[in-house]
Scaffold this active site. Structure first.
Site, PDB file in Angstrom:
ATOM      1  CE1 TYR A 158      -4.162  -2.125   5.065  1.00 19.13           C
ATOM      2  CE2 TYR A 158      -3.322   0.025   4.560  1.00 19.13           C
ATOM      3  CZ  TYR A 158      -3.870  -1.081   4.111  1.00 19.13           C
ATOM      4  OH  TYR A 158      -4.126  -1.220   2.743  1.00 19.13           O
TER       5      TYR A 158
ATOM      6  CB  SER B 179      -0.859   0.091   1.220  1.00 16.84           C
ATOM      7  OG  SER B 179      -1.546   1.145   1.424  1.00 16.84           O
TER       8      SER B 179
HETATM    9  P1  NAP Z   1     -11.400  -5.884   0.826  1.00 16.45           P
HETATM   10  O1  NAP Z   1     -12.670  -5.988  -0.426  1.00 16.45           O
HETATM   11  O2  NAP Z   1     -12.034  -5.859   1.926  1.00 16.45           O
HETATM   12  O3  NAP Z   1     -10.699  -7.477   0.254  1.00 16.45           O
HETATM   13  C1  NAP Z   1     -10.001  -7.804   1.320  1.00 16.45           C
HETATM   14  C2  NAP Z   1      -9.906  -9.567   0.875  1.00 16.45           C
HETATM   15  O4  NAP Z   1      -8.876 -10.238   1.934  1.00 16.45           O
HETATM   16  C3  NAP Z   1     -11.164 -10.076   1.247  1.00 16.45           C
HETATM   17  O5  NAP Z   1     -11.554 -10.909   0.281  1.00 16.45           O
HETATM   18  C4  NAP Z   1     -11.075 -10.996   2.432  1.00 16.45           C
HETATM   19  O6  NAP Z   1     -11.915 -12.094   2.488  1.00 16.45           O
HETATM   20  C5  NAP Z   1      -9.824 -11.356   2.555  1.00 16.45           C
HETATM   21  N1  NAP Z   1      -9.186 -11.560   3.975  1.00 16.45           N
HETATM   22  C6  NAP Z   1      -9.082 -10.696   5.134  1.00 16.45           C
HETATM   23  N2  NAP Z   1      -8.544 -11.393   5.973  1.00 16.45           N
HETATM   24  C7  NAP Z   1      -8.439 -12.750   5.478  1.00 16.45           C
HETATM   25  C8  NAP Z   1      -7.697 -13.883   6.308  1.00 16.45           C
HETATM   26  N3  NAP Z   1      -7.355 -14.031   7.625  1.00 16.45           N
HETATM   27  N4  NAP Z   1      -7.520 -15.088   5.404  1.00 16.45           N
HETATM   28  C9  NAP Z   1      -8.020 -14.952   3.850  1.00 16.45           C
HETATM   29  N5  NAP Z   1      -8.358 -13.819   3.259  1.00 16.45           N
HETATM   30  C10 NAP Z   1      -8.576 -12.712   4.263  1.00 16.45           C
HETATM   31  O7  NAP Z   1     -10.204  -5.038   0.437  1.00 16.45           O
HETATM   32  P2  NAP Z   1      -9.587  -4.652  -1.003  1.00 16.45           P
HETATM   33  O8  NAP Z   1      -9.410  -3.006  -0.927  1.00 16.45           O
HETATM   34  O9  NAP Z   1      -9.863  -5.278  -2.120  1.00 16.45           O
HETATM   35  O10 NAP Z   1      -7.995  -5.073  -0.208  1.00 16.45           O
HETATM   36  C11 NAP Z   1      -7.137  -6.064  -1.041  1.00 16.45           C
HETATM   37  C12 NAP Z   1      -5.825  -5.816  -0.811  1.00 16.45           C
HETATM   38  O11 NAP Z   1      -5.352  -4.327  -1.181  1.00 16.45           O
HETATM   39  C13 NAP Z   1      -5.237  -5.617   0.860  1.00 16.45           C
HETATM   40  O12 NAP Z   1      -4.163  -6.215   0.967  1.00 16.45           O
HETATM   41  C14 NAP Z   1      -5.354  -4.156   1.061  1.00 16.45           C
HETATM   42  O13 NAP Z   1      -4.557  -3.622   1.902  1.00 16.45           O
HETATM   43  C15 NAP Z   1      -4.865  -3.704  -0.254  1.00 16.45           C
HETATM   44  N6  NAP Z   1      -5.008  -2.314  -0.525  1.00 16.45           N
HETATM   45  C16 NAP Z   1      -6.207  -1.802  -0.901  1.00 16.45           C
HETATM   46  C17 NAP Z   1      -6.298  -0.570  -1.257  1.00 16.45           C
HETATM   47  C18 NAP Z   1      -7.547   0.248  -1.601  1.00 16.45           C
HETATM   48  O14 NAP Z   1      -7.583   1.338  -1.800  1.00 16.45           O
HETATM   49  N7  NAP Z   1      -8.710  -0.545  -1.639  1.00 16.45           N
HETATM   50  C19 NAP Z   1      -5.448   0.520  -1.129  1.00 16.45           C
HETATM   51  C20 NAP Z   1      -4.047  -0.177  -0.750  1.00 16.45           C
HETATM   52  C21 NAP Z   1      -3.898  -1.498  -0.481  1.00 16.45           C
HETATM   53  P3  NAP Z   1     -12.643 -12.627   3.529  1.00 16.45           P
HETATM   54  O15 NAP Z   1     -13.501 -11.731   4.647  1.00 16.45           O
HETATM   55  O16 NAP Z   1     -13.751 -13.471   2.966  1.00 16.45           O
HETATM   56  O17 NAP Z   1     -11.610 -13.611   4.309  1.00 16.45           O
END
Ligand code: NAP
Length: 253
Positions: A159, A145
Protein backbone atom coordinates in the site's frame (compact mmCIF):
# COMPACT_ATOMS: atom_id res chain seq x y z
CA UNK A 1 -15.76 35.41 -12.49
CA UNK A 2 -16.20 36.04 -8.73
CA UNK A 3 -13.96 34.30 -6.23
CA UNK A 4 -16.67 31.83 -5.17
CA UNK A 5 -17.62 31.14 -8.82
CA UNK A 6 -14.10 29.77 -9.30
CA UNK A 7 -15.04 26.84 -7.04
CA UNK A 8 -18.19 25.97 -8.99
CA UNK A 9 -18.28 23.00 -11.35
CA UNK A 10 -21.48 23.86 -13.24
CA UNK A 11 -21.41 22.55 -16.81
CA UNK A 12 -18.50 20.22 -16.06
CA UNK A 13 -18.41 16.41 -16.00
CA UNK A 14 -16.47 14.68 -13.22
CA UNK A 15 -15.52 11.00 -13.37
CA UNK A 16 -14.85 9.35 -10.00
CA UNK A 17 -13.40 5.84 -9.72
CA UNK A 18 -14.18 3.60 -6.75
CA UNK A 19 -17.43 5.45 -6.02
CA UNK A 20 -19.40 2.44 -4.74
CA UNK A 21 -18.48 3.16 -1.11
CA UNK A 22 -16.53 5.34 1.30
CA UNK A 23 -14.74 8.42 0.10
CA UNK A 24 -15.56 7.86 -3.58
CA UNK A 25 -19.30 7.94 -2.86
CA UNK A 26 -18.81 11.15 -0.83
CA UNK A 27 -16.76 12.68 -3.66
CA UNK A 28 -19.51 11.89 -6.18
CA UNK A 29 -22.23 13.67 -4.19
CA UNK A 30 -19.83 16.46 -3.18
CA UNK A 31 -18.81 17.29 -6.76
CA UNK A 32 -22.50 17.05 -7.77
CA UNK A 33 -23.31 19.60 -5.04
CA UNK A 34 -20.60 21.82 -6.53
CA UNK A 35 -22.47 21.63 -9.85
CA UNK A 36 -20.91 18.82 -11.89
CA UNK A 37 -22.61 16.00 -13.74
CA UNK A 38 -21.06 12.77 -12.58
CA UNK A 39 -19.71 9.49 -13.97
CA UNK A 40 -18.82 6.76 -11.49
CA UNK A 41 -17.24 3.34 -11.74
CA UNK A 42 -16.36 0.41 -9.46
CA UNK A 43 -16.80 -3.38 -9.48
CA UNK A 44 -19.97 -3.69 -7.32
CA UNK A 45 -22.93 -2.68 -9.51
CA UNK A 46 -25.51 -2.62 -6.73
CA UNK A 47 -23.54 -0.27 -4.48
CA UNK A 48 -22.67 1.93 -7.46
CA UNK A 49 -26.40 2.23 -8.10
CA UNK A 50 -26.89 3.68 -4.59
CA UNK A 51 -24.35 6.40 -5.36
CA UNK A 52 -26.02 7.08 -8.72
CA UNK A 53 -29.38 7.61 -6.98
CA UNK A 54 -27.78 9.95 -4.41
CA UNK A 55 -26.24 12.08 -7.18
CA UNK A 56 -29.51 12.21 -9.15
CA UNK A 57 -31.36 13.24 -5.97
CA UNK A 58 -29.16 16.37 -6.06
CA UNK A 59 -30.52 17.18 -9.53
CA UNK A 60 -27.41 16.18 -11.49
CA UNK A 61 -27.01 13.62 -14.25
CA UNK A 62 -25.08 10.47 -13.36
CA UNK A 63 -23.78 7.55 -15.40
CA UNK A 64 -22.62 4.43 -13.53
CA UNK A 65 -20.28 1.93 -15.20
CA UNK A 66 -19.24 -1.39 -13.66
CA UNK A 67 -15.50 -1.69 -14.21
CA UNK A 68 -12.21 -2.92 -12.79
CA UNK A 69 -9.64 -0.12 -13.05
CA UNK A 70 -6.75 -2.59 -13.10
CA UNK A 71 -7.89 -3.55 -16.63
CA UNK A 72 -6.84 -0.90 -19.19
CA UNK A 73 -9.70 -1.90 -21.52
CA UNK A 74 -12.22 -1.28 -18.70
CA UNK A 75 -10.78 2.22 -18.20
CA UNK A 76 -11.16 2.98 -21.91
CA UNK A 77 -14.76 1.70 -21.80
CA UNK A 78 -15.62 3.86 -18.75
CA UNK A 79 -14.39 6.98 -20.56
CA UNK A 80 -16.18 6.04 -23.80
CA UNK A 81 -19.47 5.47 -21.94
CA UNK A 82 -19.04 8.74 -20.04
CA UNK A 83 -18.47 10.74 -23.23
CA UNK A 84 -21.40 8.96 -24.94
CA UNK A 85 -23.76 9.76 -22.04
CA UNK A 86 -22.50 13.14 -20.78
CA UNK A 87 -20.50 14.51 -23.72
CA UNK A 88 -17.11 15.16 -22.09
CA UNK A 89 -14.77 14.56 -19.14
CA UNK A 90 -13.42 17.65 -17.33
CA UNK A 91 -12.38 16.15 -14.00
CA UNK A 92 -10.96 12.73 -13.16
CA UNK A 93 -10.73 11.62 -9.54
CA UNK A 94 -8.52 8.53 -9.29
CA UNK A 95 -9.95 7.26 -6.02
CA UNK A 96 -10.32 3.45 -6.46
CA UNK A 97 -7.98 1.72 -4.06
CA UNK A 98 -7.39 -1.36 -1.97
CA UNK A 99 -5.46 -1.64 1.27
CA UNK A 100 -3.63 -4.54 2.83
CA UNK A 101 -1.52 -5.02 5.93
CA UNK A 102 0.70 -8.10 5.57
CA UNK A 103 4.14 -8.69 7.16
CA UNK A 104 6.70 -8.38 4.35
CA UNK A 105 8.16 -11.88 4.77
CA UNK A 106 4.68 -13.41 4.36
CA UNK A 107 3.25 -11.27 1.56
CA UNK A 108 2.70 -13.27 -1.63
CA UNK A 109 3.53 -11.91 -5.10
CA UNK A 110 -0.22 -12.00 -5.89
CA UNK A 111 -1.08 -9.88 -2.84
CA UNK A 112 1.61 -7.31 -3.63
CA UNK A 113 0.76 -7.15 -7.34
CA UNK A 114 -2.98 -6.76 -6.68
CA UNK A 115 -2.44 -3.58 -4.64
CA UNK A 116 -0.05 -2.06 -7.19
CA UNK A 117 -2.37 -3.09 -10.03
CA UNK A 118 -5.34 -1.21 -8.61
CA UNK A 119 -3.81 1.75 -6.74
CA UNK A 120 -1.00 2.67 -9.14
CA UNK A 121 -1.60 0.99 -12.49
CA UNK A 122 -5.36 1.64 -12.40
CA UNK A 123 -4.72 5.34 -11.79
CA UNK A 124 -2.38 5.48 -14.78
CA UNK A 125 -4.72 3.61 -17.17
CA UNK A 126 -7.57 5.90 -16.18
CA UNK A 127 -5.47 9.07 -16.49
CA UNK A 128 -4.31 7.98 -19.97
CA UNK A 129 -7.87 7.22 -21.12
CA UNK A 130 -9.16 10.57 -19.81
CA UNK A 131 -6.27 12.70 -21.08
CA UNK A 132 -6.99 11.46 -24.61
CA UNK A 133 -10.41 13.17 -24.53
CA UNK A 134 -9.98 16.00 -22.01
CA UNK A 135 -10.06 19.63 -23.19
CA UNK A 136 -7.66 22.32 -21.92
CA UNK A 137 -8.77 23.47 -18.45
CA UNK A 138 -9.37 19.92 -17.23
CA UNK A 139 -8.12 18.58 -13.91
CA UNK A 140 -6.95 15.18 -12.68
CA UNK A 141 -6.84 14.52 -8.94
CA UNK A 142 -5.12 11.36 -7.71
CA UNK A 143 -6.04 10.11 -4.25
CA UNK A 144 -2.78 9.14 -2.58
CA UNK A 145 -2.30 8.75 1.16
CA UNK A 146 -0.14 10.01 4.00
CA UNK A 147 1.29 6.48 3.81
CA UNK A 148 3.02 7.54 0.59
CA UNK A 149 5.26 9.68 2.81
CA UNK A 150 5.30 8.02 6.25
CA UNK A 151 4.42 4.82 8.11
CA UNK A 152 1.62 4.29 10.61
CA UNK A 153 2.22 1.21 12.73
CA UNK A 154 1.02 -1.50 10.30
CA UNK A 155 3.07 -3.58 7.82
CA UNK A 156 1.91 -2.01 4.55
CA UNK A 157 4.73 -2.31 2.02
CA UNK A 158 2.41 -2.77 -0.96
CA UNK A 159 0.00 0.00 0.00
CA UNK A 160 2.76 2.47 0.96
CA UNK A 161 4.69 1.74 -2.24
CA UNK A 162 1.60 2.26 -4.37
CA UNK A 163 0.82 5.57 -2.67
CA UNK A 164 4.42 6.80 -2.85
CA UNK A 165 4.31 5.98 -6.56
CA UNK A 166 1.18 8.14 -6.89
CA UNK A 167 3.34 11.12 -5.90
CA UNK A 168 5.77 10.40 -8.76
CA UNK A 169 2.96 9.72 -11.21
CA UNK A 170 1.29 13.01 -10.30
CA UNK A 171 4.50 15.00 -10.72
CA UNK A 172 5.38 13.45 -14.06
CA UNK A 173 1.91 13.73 -15.62
CA UNK A 174 1.66 17.35 -14.43
CA UNK A 175 4.89 18.18 -16.25
CA UNK A 176 3.84 16.26 -19.39
CA UNK A 177 0.29 17.60 -19.66
CA UNK A 178 -0.10 21.02 -17.98
CA UNK A 179 1.72 23.02 -20.65
CA UNK A 180 1.10 20.78 -23.64
CA UNK A 181 -2.55 19.80 -23.06
CA UNK A 182 -3.80 22.28 -20.44
CA UNK A 183 -4.58 19.43 -18.03
CA UNK A 184 -3.54 20.03 -14.41
CA UNK A 185 -2.59 16.96 -12.35
CA UNK A 186 -2.52 17.04 -8.55
CA UNK A 187 -2.89 14.61 -5.65
CA UNK A 188 -4.53 14.59 -2.25
CA UNK A 189 -2.94 12.66 0.61
CA UNK A 190 -5.71 11.83 3.09
CA UNK A 191 -4.93 10.94 6.70
CA UNK A 192 -7.57 8.85 8.54
CA UNK A 193 -11.19 8.93 7.35
CA UNK A 194 -13.71 6.27 8.46
CA UNK A 195 -14.67 4.01 5.49
CA UNK A 196 -14.95 0.33 4.50
CA UNK A 197 -11.15 0.35 4.25
CA UNK A 198 -10.57 1.59 7.79
CA UNK A 199 -13.18 -0.92 9.13
CA UNK A 200 -10.66 -3.67 8.29
CA UNK A 201 -8.06 -2.27 10.71
CA UNK A 202 -7.35 -4.22 13.92
CA UNK A 203 -9.34 -3.23 17.04
CA UNK A 204 -7.83 -0.20 18.75
CA UNK A 205 -5.61 0.71 15.79
CA UNK A 206 -7.33 3.95 14.79
CA UNK A 207 -7.45 5.09 18.43
CA UNK A 208 -3.72 4.41 18.80
CA UNK A 209 -2.94 6.55 15.73
CA UNK A 210 -5.27 9.33 16.80
CA UNK A 211 -2.91 10.31 19.63
CA UNK A 212 -0.38 11.22 16.93
CA UNK A 213 -2.68 13.65 15.13
CA UNK A 214 -2.42 17.36 16.04
CA UNK A 215 -6.15 17.61 15.19
CA UNK A 216 -6.82 14.82 17.71
CA UNK A 217 -9.54 13.16 15.61
CA UNK A 218 -10.11 11.42 12.28
CA UNK A 219 -11.31 13.52 9.36
CA UNK A 220 -14.86 13.92 8.02
CA UNK A 221 -15.42 13.07 4.33
CA UNK A 222 -16.67 16.63 3.74
CA UNK A 223 -13.29 17.99 4.84
CA UNK A 224 -11.64 15.94 2.11
CA UNK A 225 -14.28 16.81 -0.47
CA UNK A 226 -13.71 20.52 0.13
CA UNK A 227 -10.03 20.07 -0.80
CA UNK A 228 -11.09 18.03 -3.83
CA UNK A 229 -13.43 20.78 -5.06
CA UNK A 230 -10.51 23.22 -4.84
CA UNK A 231 -8.20 21.02 -6.94
CA UNK A 232 -10.95 19.98 -9.38
CA UNK A 233 -12.14 23.52 -10.07
CA UNK A 234 -10.76 26.73 -11.56
CA UNK A 235 -10.05 27.86 -7.97
CA UNK A 236 -6.73 26.02 -8.36
CA UNK A 237 -6.02 27.10 -11.96
CA UNK A 238 -2.36 27.88 -11.09
CA UNK A 239 -1.78 24.72 -9.03
CA UNK A 240 -0.31 21.62 -10.64
CA UNK A 241 2.01 18.77 -9.68
CA UNK A 242 1.36 19.07 -5.94
CA UNK A 243 0.37 16.64 -3.21
CA UNK A 244 -2.02 18.25 -0.73
CA UNK A 245 -2.14 16.49 2.65
CA UNK A 246 -5.57 16.57 4.32
CA UNK A 247 -4.52 14.77 7.45
CA UNK A 248 -5.19 16.75 10.63
CA UNK A 249 -1.49 17.62 10.73
CA UNK A 250 -0.19 14.03 10.70
CA UNK A 251 2.65 14.72 8.25
CA UNK A 252 3.75 17.72 10.28
CA UNK A 253 4.65 15.54 13.28
P1 NAP B 1 -13.30 1.94 0.42
O1 NAP B 1 -14.60 2.34 1.07
O2 NAP B 1 -12.82 0.54 0.58
O3 NAP B 1 -13.40 2.35 -1.10
C1 NAP B 1 -12.56 1.84 -2.10
C2 NAP B 1 -13.29 1.94 -3.43
O4 NAP B 1 -12.43 1.47 -4.46
C3 NAP B 1 -14.55 1.09 -3.46
O5 NAP B 1 -15.59 1.83 -4.04
C4 NAP B 1 -14.16 -0.08 -4.35
O6 NAP B 1 -15.31 -0.52 -5.07
C5 NAP B 1 -13.16 0.57 -5.28
N1 NAP B 1 -12.27 -0.38 -5.92
C6 NAP B 1 -11.41 -1.24 -5.33
N2 NAP B 1 -10.79 -1.99 -6.25
C7 NAP B 1 -11.26 -1.58 -7.45
C8 NAP B 1 -11.00 -1.97 -8.79
N3 NAP B 1 -10.13 -2.94 -9.09
N4 NAP B 1 -11.67 -1.34 -9.78
C9 NAP B 1 -12.58 -0.36 -9.50
N5 NAP B 1 -12.85 0.06 -8.26
C10 NAP B 1 -12.21 -0.56 -7.25
O7 NAP B 1 -12.10 2.84 0.98
P2 NAP B 1 -11.87 4.42 1.05
O8 NAP B 1 -11.26 4.67 2.37
O9 NAP B 1 -13.09 5.16 0.66
O10 NAP B 1 -10.72 4.59 -0.05
C11 NAP B 1 -10.80 5.47 -1.15
C12 NAP B 1 -9.41 5.95 -1.53
O11 NAP B 1 -8.90 6.76 -0.47
C13 NAP B 1 -8.39 4.82 -1.73
O12 NAP B 1 -7.54 5.13 -2.81
C14 NAP B 1 -7.61 4.84 -0.42
O13 NAP B 1 -6.31 4.32 -0.57
C15 NAP B 1 -7.60 6.33 -0.12
N6 NAP B 1 -7.33 6.65 1.27
C16 NAP B 1 -8.24 6.41 2.24
C17 NAP B 1 -7.95 6.74 3.55
C18 NAP B 1 -8.94 6.54 4.66
O14 NAP B 1 -8.59 6.81 5.82
N7 NAP B 1 -10.15 6.09 4.39
C19 NAP B 1 -6.71 7.32 3.87
C20 NAP B 1 -5.79 7.52 2.86
C21 NAP B 1 -6.12 7.21 1.55
P3 NAP B 1 -15.62 -2.03 -5.54
O15 NAP B 1 -15.19 -2.92 -4.43
O16 NAP B 1 -17.09 -1.99 -5.78
O17 NAP B 1 -14.84 -2.21 -6.80
Amino acid sequence: MTLLERFQLDGKVALITGASSGLGAAFATGLAEAGADIAICARRAEKLEQTRRAVEALGRRCVAVTADVSAPEDCTRVVEETVAALGRVDVLVNNAGVGTAVPATRETPEQFRQVIDVNLNGSYWMAQACARVMAPGSSIVNIGSVLGSTTAGLPQAAYSSSKAAIIGLTRDLAVQWTGRKGIRVNAIAPGFFPSEMTEQYPDGYLESQQARLPAGRPGEPEELTAALVFLASDASSYVTGIVLPVDGGMLAT
